[in-house]
Design a protein around this motif. Structure first.
Motif, PDB file in Angstrom:
ATOM      1  N   TYR A   1      48.834  33.424  54.160  1.00  0.00           N
ATOM      2  CA  TYR A   1      50.048  33.588  54.663  1.00  0.00           C
ATOM      3  C   TYR A   1      50.759  35.119  54.360  1.00  0.00           C
ATOM      4  CZ  TYR A   1      49.491  28.919  55.020  1.00  0.00           C
ATOM      5  OH  TYR A   1      48.880  27.412  55.539  1.00  0.00           O
ATOM      6  N   VAL A   2      50.187  35.836  53.638  1.00  0.00           N
ATOM      7  CA  VAL A   2      50.786  36.987  53.030  1.00  0.00           C
ATOM      8  C   VAL A   2      50.312  37.101  53.606  1.00  0.00           C
ATOM      9  CG1 VAL A   2      51.038  38.631  51.341  1.00  0.00           C
ATOM     10  CG2 VAL A   2      51.402  36.128  50.341  1.00  0.00           C
ATOM     11  N   TYR A   3      48.741  37.583  53.624  1.00  0.00           N
ATOM     12  CA  TYR A   3      47.961  38.293  54.410  1.00  0.00           C
ATOM     13  C   TYR A   3      47.852  38.473  55.739  1.00  0.00           C
ATOM     14  CZ  TYR A   3      45.893  39.004  49.833  1.00  0.00           C
ATOM     15  OH  TYR A   3      45.077  39.340  48.792  1.00  0.00           O
TER      16      TYR A   3
ATOM     17  N   SER B   1      42.975  38.274  31.636  1.00  0.00           N
ATOM     18  CA  SER B   1      43.805  38.686  32.799  1.00  0.00           C
ATOM     19  C   SER B   1      42.934  39.363  33.879  1.00  0.00           C
ATOM     20  CB  SER B   1      45.026  39.220  33.402  1.00  0.00           C
ATOM     21  OG  SER B   1      45.057  40.196  32.573  1.00  0.00           O
ATOM     22  N   LEU B   2      41.922  40.246  33.310  1.00  0.00           N
ATOM     23  CA  LEU B   2      40.542  40.820  34.355  1.00  0.00           C
ATOM     24  C   LEU B   2      40.622  40.008  35.138  1.00  0.00           C
ATOM     25  CD1 LEU B   2      40.955  44.714  32.395  1.00  0.00           C
ATOM     26  CD2 LEU B   2      41.810  43.486  34.317  1.00  0.00           C
ATOM     27  N   GLY B   3      39.837  38.689  34.170  1.00  0.00           N
ATOM     28  CA  GLY B   3      38.556  37.957  35.015  1.00  0.00           C
ATOM     29  C   GLY B   3      39.072  36.987  36.036  1.00  0.00           C
ATOM     30  N   GLY B   4      40.435  36.524  35.882  1.00  0.00           N
ATOM     31  CA  GLY B   4      40.552  36.380  36.728  1.00  0.00           C
ATOM     32  C   GLY B   4      41.394  37.000  38.237  1.00  0.00           C
ATOM     33  N   PHE B   5      41.848  38.552  37.454  1.00  0.00           N
ATOM     34  CA  PHE B   5      41.993  38.799  38.653  1.00  0.00           C
ATOM     35  C   PHE B   5      41.086  39.767  39.641  1.00  0.00           C
ATOM     36  CE2 PHE B   5      41.649  43.656  40.037  1.00  0.00           C
ATOM     37  CZ  PHE B   5      42.272  43.804  41.046  1.00  0.00           C
ATOM     38  N   TYR B   6      39.521  39.557  39.214  1.00  0.00           N
ATOM     39  CA  TYR B   6      38.451  39.632  39.882  1.00  0.00           C
ATOM     40  C   TYR B   6      38.158  38.809  40.650  1.00  0.00           C
ATOM     41  CZ  TYR B   6      33.409  40.719  40.589  1.00  0.00           C
ATOM     42  OH  TYR B   6      32.437  40.732  40.722  1.00  0.00           O
ATOM     43  N   ILE B   7      38.925  37.527  40.296  1.00  0.00           N
ATOM     44  CA  ILE B   7      38.063  36.128  40.913  1.00  0.00           C
ATOM     45  C   ILE B   7      39.077  35.943  42.119  1.00  0.00           C
ATOM     46  CG2 ILE B   7      37.734  33.825  41.100  1.00  0.00           C
ATOM     47  CD1 ILE B   7      37.023  33.392  38.596  1.00  0.00           C
TER      48      ILE B   7
ATOM     49  N   SER C   1      46.559  40.065  44.575  1.00  0.00           N
ATOM     50  CA  SER C   1      45.747  39.442  44.036  1.00  0.00           C
ATOM     51  C   SER C   1      46.067  39.862  42.185  1.00  0.00           C
ATOM     52  CB  SER C   1      44.083  40.175  44.292  1.00  0.00           C
ATOM     53  OG  SER C   1      43.877  40.219  45.258  1.00  0.00           O
ATOM     54  N   TYR C   2      46.199  40.706  41.911  1.00  0.00           N
ATOM     55  CA  TYR C   2      46.733  40.530  40.580  1.00  0.00           C
ATOM     56  C   TYR C   2      47.649  40.016  39.942  1.00  0.00           C
ATOM     57  CZ  TYR C   2      47.632  42.848  35.874  1.00  0.00           C
ATOM     58  OH  TYR C   2      48.135  42.993  34.268  1.00  0.00           O
ATOM     59  N   VAL C   3      48.940  38.863  40.794  1.00  0.00           N
ATOM     60  CA  VAL C   3      49.794  39.064  40.408  1.00  0.00           C
ATOM     61  C   VAL C   3      49.546  37.091  40.537  1.00  0.00           C
ATOM     62  CG1 VAL C   3      52.263  37.734  41.302  1.00  0.00           C
ATOM     63  CG2 VAL C   3      51.854  40.369  40.951  1.00  0.00           C
ATOM     64  N   VAL C   4      48.569  36.803  41.477  1.00  0.00           N
ATOM     65  CA  VAL C   4      48.245  36.108  41.409  1.00  0.00           C
ATOM     66  C   VAL C   4      46.716  34.971  39.967  1.00  0.00           C
ATOM     67  CG1 VAL C   4      46.794  33.820  42.847  1.00  0.00           C
ATOM     68  CG2 VAL C   4      47.965  35.625  43.762  1.00  0.00           C
ATOM     69  N   GLY C   5      46.550  36.294  40.346  1.00  0.00           N
ATOM     70  CA  GLY C   5      45.128  36.181  39.129  1.00  0.00           C
ATOM     71  C   GLY C   5      46.388  36.034  37.918  1.00  0.00           C
TER      72      GLY C   5
ATOM     73  N   SER D   1      40.149  37.175  48.099  1.00  0.00           N
ATOM     74  CA  SER D   1      41.198  38.335  49.209  1.00  0.00           C
ATOM     75  C   SER D   1      39.661  38.920  49.758  1.00  0.00           C
ATOM     76  CB  SER D   1      41.235  38.722  48.671  1.00  0.00           C
ATOM     77  OG  SER D   1      42.915  38.402  48.085  1.00  0.00           O
ATOM     78  N   GLY D   2      38.487  39.172  49.403  1.00  0.00           N
ATOM     79  CA  GLY D   2      37.782  40.073  49.957  1.00  0.00           C
ATOM     80  C   GLY D   2      37.206  39.161  51.174  1.00  0.00           C
ATOM     81  N   LEU D   3      36.380  37.716  50.379  1.00  0.00           N
ATOM     82  CA  LEU D   3      36.261  36.928  51.343  1.00  0.00           C
ATOM     83  C   LEU D   3      36.686  36.537  52.877  1.00  0.00           C
ATOM     84  CD1 LEU D   3      34.134  34.497  47.935  1.00  0.00           C
ATOM     85  CD2 LEU D   3      33.599  35.941  50.848  1.00  0.00           C
ATOM     86  N   TYR D   4      38.680  36.616  52.583  1.00  0.00           N
ATOM     87  CA  TYR D   4      39.254  35.987  53.838  1.00  0.00           C
ATOM     88  C   TYR D   4      39.523  36.673  54.374  1.00  0.00           C
ATOM     89  CZ  TYR D   4      43.870  35.428  55.588  1.00  0.00           C
ATOM     90  OH  TYR D   4      44.328  35.207  56.688  1.00  0.00           O
ATOM     91  N   PHE D   5      38.958  38.363  54.070  1.00  0.00           N
ATOM     92  CA  PHE D   5      39.563  39.773  54.761  1.00  0.00           C
ATOM     93  C   PHE D   5      37.674  39.544  55.926  1.00  0.00           C
ATOM     94  CE2 PHE D   5      43.417  40.123  52.813  1.00  0.00           C
ATOM     95  CZ  PHE D   5      44.367  41.266  54.467  1.00  0.00           C
TER      96      PHE D   5
END
Length: 356
Positions: free
Chosen positions: A62-64, A118-124, A83-87, A129-133
């Motif tokens: 919904y944000v996107y 946290s970088l791993g979570g951010f990456y996933i 993505s960083y915040v959610v990750g 997000s990339g798949l969504y767009f």
């Protein structure tokens, strides 16, 4: 529901991909746990991590949607930030669950340990997000492609209707002119017969869908009506020879495709001779093609009647060429001298039959 309809149903397609993706995430981690001696409670950890990830990434949709129309650089910055915040939140929940349930209430010495990996979570989450767009852009492209195909199809249909209906006034003008001449000559019986034949021919012309193709035998019946009108004018001076093979009889052709050719043959071939002439109409199959030929024994393409022949091409021949070009990718149309004299027109189109 087939795959294409599923893609078009955006909401259902999103939910299917969303939960299938996180289920796959859990399955991969579960298989990976076989490499180490993990206790059964670790299955709960894997499921909870996937479940938290599925719940936390849902608001991103919904944000996107709200930031979709942003400038590209703003959109990229917003995607990275979200993505960083959610990750990071997801990683905190993973670490908390791991230490509480798998490590029996272990508490790290410093608060920042909760942000471990946290970088791993951010990456996933960034991959999500990339798949969504990517999928959303793909759906938009497919929708635009369908609109373009529909617009092109409607344009082709409109052009075909215009070309097909262009024949009716052209033929009608010539026939009414002939009827008027008969009435002036007080040949009322002949004029009445021509009007009756004209009515039958126009009924066929108007009731036939200009977009759809018809069987050649149906076209032959319509052309027979037309030729009966012309025979009233020319009487014994007009001879028509049909040669239609059995296979070609059921082949599909554009309606009234041959009528302008026969009209030209009569106008510039038969009418130009005092003793009349003969028109040969041939239809046969060859391989995957339908071959059509209309020939006459008139003056042909001689220096004396080249200009008149070009006039005939103004509506009739040009119309046929335009219709063939609109309907077929692979076809041929040629005019040549008939032996020993006259004009011959050859058409080659793909062989098609009614599927019903």
């Amino acid at each position: 529901m087939n795959f294409q309809k599923l893609i078009e149903d955006r909401k259902r397609f999103f939910w299917l991909l969303h939960f299938s993706g996180w289920l796959g995430f859990a399955l991969v981690h579960y298989i990976g746990s076989f490499m180490n001696d993990m206790r059964d409670i670790y299955v709960f950890i894997i499921i909870s991590n996937a479940w938290f990830g599925a719940l936390l990434t849902l608001p991103l949709r919904y944000v996107y949607q709200r930031i979709w129309d942003m400038a590209p650089w703003k959109l990229i910055l917003a995607i990275l930030s979200a993505s960083y915040v959610v990750g990071s939140i997801w990683v905190v929940m993973q670490n908390f669950t791991y230490w509480e349930f798998y490590k029996f209430g272990y508490r790290p010495d410093a608060w920042y340990w909760y942000f471990r990996n946290s970088l791993g979570g951010f990456y996933i989450v960034l991959c999500w997000s990339g798949l969504y767009f990517g999928i959303k852009y793909y759906q938009m492209l497919q929708k635009e492609k369908q609109k373009a195909l529909k617009a092109s199809s409607m344009a082709n249909e409109a052009q075909l209707k215009m070309l097909r209906y262009q024949l009716n006034p052209h033929f009608l003008f010539n026939t009414l002119n002939a009827i008027s001449t008969l009435i002036l000559c007080e040949e009322n019986k002949t004029a009445n017969g021509m009007v009756a034949k004209l009515s039958d021919f126009l009924r066929y012309s108007l009731h036939t869908d200009p977009i759809k193709k018809v069987q050649l035998k149906q076209e032959v019946q319509a052309l027979t009506l037309y030729l009966e009108i012309e025979k009233i004018r020319f009487e014994e001076n007009l001879t028509v020879i049909w040669s239609v093979s059995k296979d070609a009889n059921n082949a599909l052709v554009p309606s009234l495709l041959l009528q302008p050719l026969i009209e030209n043959a009569i106008k510039y071939g038969i009418a130009a001779k005092t003793d009349g002439g003969t028109i040969n109409i041939v239809a046969k199959t060859f391989g995957n093609d339908l071959l059509l030929e209309v020939s006459d024994d008139g003056p042909g393409l001689t220096a004396t009647n080249t200009s008149s022949t070009n006039k005939g091409e103004g509506v009739g021949i040009a119309n046929i060429k335009d219709r063939l070009q609109t309907l077929y990718d692979d076809y041929s149309f040629s005019l040549s001298a008939n032996e020993p004299n006259g004009l011959k027109v050859n058409i080659r189109i793909p062989l098609e039959f009614d599927s019903e």
